[in-house]
Design an enzyme around this catalytic site. Structure first.
Site, PDB file in Angstrom:
ATOM      1  N   CYS A 114       0.820  -1.226   0.000  1.00  0.00           N
ATOM      2  CA  CYS A 114       0.000   0.000   0.000  1.00  0.00           C
ATOM      3  C   CYS A 114       0.848   1.269   0.000  1.00  0.00           C
ATOM      4  CB  CYS A 114      -0.956   0.003   1.179  1.00  0.00           C
ATOM      5  SG  CYS A 114      -2.126  -1.354   1.098  1.00  0.00           S
ATOM      6  N   HIS A 251      -3.361   7.592   1.895  1.00  0.00           N
ATOM      7  CA  HIS A 251      -3.739   6.254   1.433  1.00  0.00           C
ATOM      8  C   HIS A 251      -5.158   5.992   1.918  1.00  0.00           C
ATOM      9  CE1 HIS A 251      -3.916   2.093   0.617  1.00  0.00           C
ATOM     10  NE2 HIS A 251      -3.729   1.693   1.864  1.00  0.00           N
ATOM     11  N   ASN A 281     -10.022   0.193  -0.475  1.00  0.00           N
ATOM     12  CA  ASN A 281      -8.562   0.220  -0.429  1.00  0.00           C
ATOM     13  C   ASN A 281      -8.007  -0.389  -1.719  1.00  0.00           C
ATOM     14  OD1 ASN A 281      -5.858  -0.123   0.111  1.00  0.00           O
ATOM     15  ND2 ASN A 281      -6.162  -0.961   2.169  1.00  0.00           N
TER      16      ASN A 281
HETATM   17  O1  UT7 Z   1      -3.820  -0.779   3.324  1.00  0.00           O
HETATM   18  C1  UT7 Z   1      -2.999  -1.235   4.336  1.00  0.00           C
HETATM   19  C2  UT7 Z   1      -3.385  -0.610   5.568  1.00  0.00           C
HETATM   20  N1  UT7 Z   1      -4.605  -1.209   6.052  1.00  0.00           N
HETATM   21  C3  UT7 Z   1      -5.087  -0.775   7.142  1.00  0.00           C
HETATM   22  O2  UT7 Z   1      -4.519   0.127   7.698  1.00  0.00           O
HETATM   23  C4  UT7 Z   1      -6.307  -1.433   7.711  1.00  0.00           C
HETATM   24  C5  UT7 Z   1      -6.287  -1.202   9.161  1.00  0.00           C
HETATM   25  N2  UT7 Z   1      -7.404  -1.756   9.888  1.00  0.00           N
HETATM   26  C6  UT7 Z   1      -8.694  -1.372   9.717  1.00  0.00           C
HETATM   27  O3  UT7 Z   1      -9.026  -0.601   8.844  1.00  0.00           O
HETATM   28  C7  UT7 Z   1      -9.717  -1.869  10.723  1.00  0.00           C
HETATM   29  O4  UT7 Z   1      -9.015  -2.513  11.769  1.00  0.00           O
HETATM   30  C8  UT7 Z   1     -10.771  -2.838  10.133  1.00  0.00           C
HETATM   31  C9  UT7 Z   1     -11.743  -2.080   9.254  1.00  0.00           C
HETATM   32  C10 UT7 Z   1     -10.058  -3.923   9.346  1.00  0.00           C
HETATM   33  C11 UT7 Z   1     -11.570  -3.488  11.252  1.00  0.00           C
HETATM   34  O5  UT7 Z   1     -12.130  -2.507  12.114  1.00  0.00           O
HETATM   35  P1  UT7 Z   1     -11.987  -2.651  13.699  1.00  0.00           P
HETATM   36  O6  UT7 Z   1     -12.785  -1.566  14.291  1.00  0.00           O
HETATM   37  O7  UT7 Z   1     -10.511  -2.673  13.993  1.00  0.00           O
HETATM   38  O8  UT7 Z   1     -12.679  -4.024  13.984  1.00  0.00           O
HETATM   39  P2  UT7 Z   1     -12.052  -5.349  14.650  1.00  0.00           P
HETATM   40  O9  UT7 Z   1     -11.051  -5.968  13.736  1.00  0.00           O
HETATM   41  O10 UT7 Z   1     -11.637  -5.034  16.029  1.00  0.00           O
HETATM   42  O11 UT7 Z   1     -13.329  -6.279  14.685  1.00  0.00           O
HETATM   43  C12 UT7 Z   1     -14.444  -5.959  15.489  1.00  0.00           C
HETATM   44  C13 UT7 Z   1     -15.490  -7.042  15.333  1.00  0.00           C
HETATM   45  C14 UT7 Z   1     -14.928  -8.465  15.470  1.00  0.00           C
HETATM   46  O12 UT7 Z   1     -15.890  -9.223  16.155  1.00  0.00           O
HETATM   47  P3  UT7 Z   1     -15.687  -9.583  17.706  1.00  0.00           P
HETATM   48  O13 UT7 Z   1     -14.401 -10.345  17.766  1.00  0.00           O
HETATM   49  O14 UT7 Z   1     -15.613  -8.256  18.411  1.00  0.00           O
HETATM   50  O15 UT7 Z   1     -16.902 -10.378  18.028  1.00  0.00           O
HETATM   51  C15 UT7 Z   1     -14.838  -8.961  14.048  1.00  0.00           C
HETATM   52  O16 UT7 Z   1     -14.970 -10.366  13.961  1.00  0.00           O
HETATM   53  O17 UT7 Z   1     -16.049  -6.993  14.003  1.00  0.00           O
HETATM   54  C16 UT7 Z   1     -16.034  -8.295  13.414  1.00  0.00           C
HETATM   55  N3  UT7 Z   1     -15.917  -8.165  11.967  1.00  0.00           N
HETATM   56  C17 UT7 Z   1     -16.992  -7.979  11.166  1.00  0.00           C
HETATM   57  N4  UT7 Z   1     -18.310  -7.895  11.435  1.00  0.00           N
HETATM   58  C18 UT7 Z   1     -19.140  -7.683  10.396  1.00  0.00           C
HETATM   59  C19 UT7 Z   1     -14.806  -8.150  11.209  1.00  0.00           C
HETATM   60  N5  UT7 Z   1     -15.130  -7.978   9.911  1.00  0.00           N
HETATM   61  C20 UT7 Z   1     -16.480  -7.863   9.865  1.00  0.00           C
HETATM   62  C21 UT7 Z   1     -17.394  -7.653   8.823  1.00  0.00           C
HETATM   63  N6  UT7 Z   1     -18.711  -7.569   9.125  1.00  0.00           N
HETATM   64  N7  UT7 Z   1     -17.008  -7.501   7.529  1.00  0.00           N
END
Ligand code: UT7
Length: 324
Positions: A114, A251, A281
């Protein structure tokens, strides 16, 4: 008198197929509401079957050439940032060279995921400042839809396909920050963070291209801090502070990362180019896409000071300060 790599043209291309968040609700335990609120993404474009990274890059490069009022043979070199090449080799850049009908010069790919466009732009700037090239095409092009695990809701809803391109040309400047062109760059990587974002296959391991794996939450925590710090470093190198910035061109991974970085830099959101809602992304394509769309919307104008910043797999991250 100082040589500067000045933007002469910009262009982008997005494949025709638009996939709204609601389409993922049919196959995954997810919702439009979750995707929007956690990432800011509303839709993304996916390449058609048979449509490759070099096809997307070609369309963006054509648009940038047209915008610059140049022909393919005016270009001395093509630098392509991509992690999703058509083939393991040759480079996408040489395929692009052929598609453009460019019969001279050279092309090569840069792979910094990225952060790839920041690395490619920095390399293109160095080619110009060293006198090696007068005119360089810099392209970011990706088909991340090809490395998605469609059963992994935590990654497959976040990425999209697309391409963007800039034409840079040598000009003589005064050496001061009022010059147009690339003014400063800062590149970083730290291989200890490999497991935060990687693809679980490759030529010398599985012999296949593999699927993307990401520890999103851990990466999120790294992103705001590292992006703010690299942007500051690039500005400080030339004696500038955040208030000199007309546009942050970030980005486009997650609106919350974009907002968090802008807040830490003290730059209001009306001076940040945001496109993440429309194409998710797109990895190395995301910054040139945002630049091209920012110009198209009438936001970025000649003379504006831009800070572009990105982070991704490696981890690799960096920033470029550029006067448009
Ligand atoms: O391009 C390279 C750089 N990339 C990045 O910088 C990406 C960085 N990370 C992010 O953008 C975010 O961390 C995400 C968008 C990937 C995730 O957001 P988050 O607020 O960090 O969520 P999380 O990973 O802490 O997940 C929260 C909950 C989890 O459930 P539990 O464990 O709390 O029950 C996940 O399983 O959301 C769940 N989850 C989803 N739920 C519905 C993860 N993906 C999904 C989904 N739909 N698509």
């Amino acid at each position: 008198m100082t040589l500067r790599a000045v933007v002469k043209g910009v262009g982008h291309f997005l494949p025709e197929r638009i996939v709204p968040n609601s389409e993922f609700e049919k196959t995954l335990d997810t919702s439009d509401e979750w995707i929007r609120s956690r990432s800011g993404i509303e839709r993304r474009h996916f390449a058609a079957e048979g449509q490759t990274t070099s096809d997307l890059g070609y369309e963006a490069a054509r648009a940038a050439l047209e915008n610059a009022g140049m022909q393919a043979d005016d270009i001395d070199a093509i630098v392509v940032a991509t992690s999703t090449p058509d083939l393991t080799f040759p480079s996408v850049a040489t395929m692009l060279q052929n598609k453009l009908g460019m019969r001279r010069g050279f092309g090569f790919d840069v792979q910094a995921v990225c952060a790839g466009f920041i690395y490619a732009l920095t390399n293109a700037n160095a080619l110009i400042l060293s006198g090696q090239c007068k005119t360089v095409m810099v392209v970011g092009a990706e088909t991340f839809s090809r490395i998605m695990d469609w059963e992994d809701r935590s990654t497959c809803v976040l990425f999209g396909d697309g391409a963007g391109a800039l034409v840079l040309q040598a000009e003589t400047g005064s050496g001061g920050n009022e010059d147009r062109g690339v003014l400063s760059a800062d590149l970083n990587s730290d291989g200890r963070f490999k497991d935060m974002l990687f693809v679980d296959g490759g030529v010398s391991t599985t012999g296949s291209s593999g699927k993307l794996r990401m520890q999103g939450n851990a990466l999120f925590r790294q992103a705001v801090e590292k992006l703010t710090s690299t942007a500051h470093t690039a500005l400080t190198k030339i004696g500038l502070t955040d208030d000199a910035v007309d546009w942050i061109v970030p980005h486009q991974a997650n609106i919350r990362i974009i907002q968090g970085t802008a807040r830490k830099m003290g730059v209001p959101m009306d001076r940040v180019i945001v496109t993440v809602q429309d194409h998710g992304n797109t990895s190395a394509a995301s910054i040139p896409l945002a630049m091209s769309i920012g110009v198209e919307r009438g936001q970025i104008k000649p003379g504006d000071l831009l800070v572009a910043e990105a982070i991704g797999g490696g981890l690799a991250w960096g920033a470029v300060v550029l006067r448009w």
